[in-house]
Design an enzyme around this catalytic site. Structure first.
Site, PDB file in Angstrom:
ATOM      1  CG  ASP A 196      -2.091   0.947   1.144  1.00 13.01           C
ATOM      2  OD1 ASP A 196      -3.147   0.618   0.580  1.00 13.01           O
ATOM      3  OD2 ASP A 196      -1.924   2.070   1.682  1.00 13.01           O
ATOM      4  CD1 TRP A 197      -1.336   5.457   0.737  1.00 15.06           C
ATOM      5  CD2 TRP A 197       0.478   6.700   0.366  1.00 15.06           C
ATOM      6  NE1 TRP A 197      -1.717   6.537  -0.015  1.00 15.06           N
ATOM      7  CE2 TRP A 197      -0.642   7.316  -0.249  1.00 15.06           C
ATOM      8  CE3 TRP A 197       1.729   7.301   0.260  1.00 15.06           C
ATOM      9  CZ2 TRP A 197      -0.527   8.513  -0.966  1.00 15.06           C
ATOM     10  CZ3 TRP A 197       1.840   8.488  -0.451  1.00 15.06           C
ATOM     11  CH2 TRP A 197       0.724   9.089  -1.056  1.00 15.06           C
ATOM     12  CD1 TRP A 218      -8.559   3.757  -0.732  1.00 16.79           C
ATOM     13  CD2 TRP A 218     -10.032   3.628   0.932  1.00 16.79           C
ATOM     14  NE1 TRP A 218      -7.938   4.192   0.418  1.00 16.79           N
ATOM     15  CE2 TRP A 218      -8.811   4.125   1.449  1.00 16.79           C
ATOM     16  CE3 TRP A 218     -11.114   3.452   1.787  1.00 16.79           C
ATOM     17  CZ2 TRP A 218      -8.656   4.451   2.783  1.00 16.79           C
ATOM     18  CZ3 TRP A 218     -10.950   3.791   3.137  1.00 16.79           C
ATOM     19  CH2 TRP A 218      -9.737   4.276   3.609  1.00 16.79           C
ATOM     20  CG  ASP A 220      -5.835  -5.498  -2.939  1.00 22.63           C
ATOM     21  OD1 ASP A 220      -6.872  -4.907  -2.572  1.00 22.63           O
ATOM     22  OD2 ASP A 220      -4.747  -4.920  -3.066  1.00 22.63           O
TER      23      ASP A 220
END
Length: 301
Positions: free
Chosen positions: A123-124, A163, A249
């Site tokens: 992710d980040w 999201w 995902d």
């Protein structure tokens, strides 16, 4: 810049998280001191495994992986990004920019003097961690990317767009429930509470709220040029580079292909699809990830 700091009492008695807290202070260009928390477990002389979390989690996400790798003789370092976990939290959304976060973590990396690093980023943790690789390629021995990307102004998945819309419109950002929804397994009430622990109220969530809007998915976003420059470094990165995306995902599905195609170090590697795992694959398959990292390090020394 106004800084909020989560009281230590919020982190007492978390499940499977009996780790010592380590801190490093960096200074923002505006003069504000920012305290960054990180875990540092295992033999200090071993080559470090750097585990970088994303949005809206914190190093608690890696608790089982940290314990497993440290028990096998690895030094394991897991920082909390600014705005998350036990790290300081700038109070205004405008304080959070992509480049500021890269600078904060670059200064942290320089201060900790880590080298010969094995990076695992999700992710980040990838959006920032891969910028660290591009800025300090000599410090990294190998890289594993999972459910992440390094976008340069192109559109993103429908899952990400959903999201983004939710994160910017929900009056309350339910951090624990977000983590639970991003996993295939059901998190316990104690685990959900642990993900809520860094955020006593909504005022502490400026970073969590802002991060989705910072992902450079259009040419008008900030950091497009900086990420393009980072890709030029990654396109010359010949050290071992592995993808380990999960199979369930909707946010990053298919994102492994760009790394496999563009990073020289990814050629010939035994890339992995982590089965029956959601966006937060560290929660769904911690033992598999620990085994993967241990084996990858051993096979690429």
């Amino acid at each position: 810049m106004k800084i909020l700091r989560t009281p230590d009492a919020r982190f007492a008695h978390l499940p499977d998280f009996a780790f010592s807290a380590h801190y490093c202070e960096v200074t923002d260009p505006d003069g504000t001191a920012v305290r960054i928390h990180y875990l540092d477990e295992g033999p200090p002389g071993a080559g470090p495994v750097l585990l970088m979390h994303g949005e809206p989690s914190w190093s608690f996400l890696y608790r089982r992986i940290v314990a497993s790798l440290a028990a096998r003789g690895h030094r394991v370092v897991a920082p909390d990004l600014v705005g998350f976990g036990r790290t300081d939290k700038p109070a205004d959304q405008s304080d959070h920019t992509y480049e500021r976060h890269v600078r904060w973590m670059s200064d942290w990396l320089a201060a900790t003097r880590l080298s010969a690093i094995t990076l695992f980023c999700q992710d980040w943790g990838g959006l920032i961690g891969l910028r660290l690789v591009a800025a300090f390629p000599e410090r990294f021995a190998r890289v594993v990317v999972a459910n992440t990307g390094l976008p340069t102004g192109e559109g993103f998945s429908d899952g990400f767009n959903q999201w983004l819309e939710f994160s910017q419109s929900a009056p309350v950002l339910p951090i624990g429930q977000i983590l639970s929804m991003g996993c295939r397994r059901a998190l316990s009430e104690a685990e959900i509470a642990a993900y809520e622990a860094p955020f006593p109220d909504e005022s502490f969530k400026a970073g969590a709220r802002r991060f989705p809007a910072l992902v450079p998915i259009t040419p008008q976003h900030g950091s497009v040029a900086e990420n393009q420059a980072a890709w030029k470094v990654l396109e010359r990165f010949t050290k071992p580079f592995l993808t380990a995306f999960s199979d369930s995902d909707p946010v990053t599905k298919g994102g492994e292909l760009i790394f496999q195609q563009r990073v020289p170090g990814a050629k010939g590697q035994k890339h992995v699809t982590v089965a029956d795992a959601g966006h937060f694959l560290q929660e769904d398959k911690p033992d598999e990830i620990a085994d993967l990292l241990h084996g990858f390090i051993a096979s690429t020394k």
